[in-house]
Motif scaffolding. Structure first.
Motif, PDB file in Angstrom:
ATOM      1  N   TYR A  58      -0.806   1.784  -6.594  1.00 25.11           N
ATOM      2  CA  TYR A  58      -1.560   1.121  -5.528  1.00 25.11           C
ATOM      3  C   TYR A  58      -0.960  -0.249  -5.294  1.00 25.11           C
ATOM      4  CZ  TYR A  58      -5.523  -0.923  -3.011  1.00 25.11           C
ATOM      5  OH  TYR A  58      -6.318  -1.531  -2.084  1.00 25.11           O
ATOM      6  N   GLY A  60      -0.585  -3.269  -1.874  1.00 25.07           N
ATOM      7  CA  GLY A  60      -0.753  -3.616  -0.458  1.00 25.07           C
ATOM      8  C   GLY A  60      -1.741  -2.731   0.264  1.00 25.07           C
ATOM      9  N   GLY A  61      -2.745  -2.233  -0.460  1.00 27.07           N
ATOM     10  CA  GLY A  61      -3.756  -1.389   0.161  1.00 27.07           C
ATOM     11  C   GLY A  61      -3.333   0.058   0.339  1.00 27.07           C
ATOM     12  N   GLU A  62      -2.135   0.423  -0.141  1.00 23.34           N
ATOM     13  CA  GLU A  62      -1.621   1.784   0.020  1.00 23.34           C
ATOM     14  C   GLU A  62      -1.477   2.476  -1.331  1.00 23.34           C
ATOM     15  OE1 GLU A  62      -0.931   3.266   3.006  1.00 23.34           O
ATOM     16  OE2 GLU A  62      -1.667   1.445   3.975  1.00 23.34           O
ATOM     17  N   LEU A  63      -1.772   3.765  -1.358  1.00 17.17           N
ATOM     18  CA  LEU A  63      -1.604   4.591  -2.545  1.00 17.17           C
ATOM     19  C   LEU A  63      -0.369   5.467  -2.390  1.00 17.17           C
ATOM     20  CD1 LEU A  63      -5.262   5.788  -3.148  1.00 17.17           C
ATOM     21  CD2 LEU A  63      -3.884   4.431  -4.724  1.00 17.17           C
ATOM     22  N   SER A  64       0.345   5.662  -3.494  1.00 12.99           N
ATOM     23  CA  SER A  64       1.450   6.622  -3.493  1.00 12.99           C
ATOM     24  C   SER A  64       1.397   7.406  -4.794  1.00 12.99           C
ATOM     25  CB  SER A  64       2.797   5.915  -3.344  1.00 12.99           C
ATOM     26  OG  SER A  64       3.035   5.066  -4.452  1.00 12.99           O
TER      27      SER A  64
END
Length: 118
Positions: A58, A60-64
């Protein structure tokens, strides 16, 4: 008494592809029995190879999600132990005994940290 986490990191490049030898497993079993009888070992487990794992990140507000194996890391988490010891020195001594149970071709590192209570 405080609890400690011993996080086992292994270099998968030096670990045998077919896993630990029967001799290593016997030594580990004997050590785990001793440390359990001493009232120190609370829980311990090994983990499957990183090729069977996933990393969830997680930022910058993004999940990968990344599939293993994690080739960018030289060492991966191979297992853990939770011990209840009088102090860090005792936790480190038990961890040293765990590491010395391995054959010389293994590269194993344990990070020992006290578990925050409260």
């Amino acid at each position: 008494m405080p609890r400690y986490l011993s996080l086992v990191q292994i270099d998968e490049a030096t670990a045998p592809a077919d896993g630990p030898s029967p001799e290593l497993m016997q030594r580990m079993g004997e050590l785990i029995e001793e440390i359990t009888k001493a009232g120190v070992m609370l829980q311990t487990e090994g983990l499957t190879p990183s090729a069977q794992g996933k990393r969830v990140h997680y930022a910058g507000g993004e999940l990968s999600v990344t599939d293993g194996p994690f080739t960018e890391a030289k060492e991966v988490v191979g297992g853990y132990a939770i011990m209840q010891c009088k102090d860090m020195a005792e936790a480190v001594e038990w961890t040293k005994r765990f590491l010395k149970a391995h054959e010389d071709f293994w590269t194993v590192t344990c990070e020992v940290r006290q578990i925050a209570e409260g």
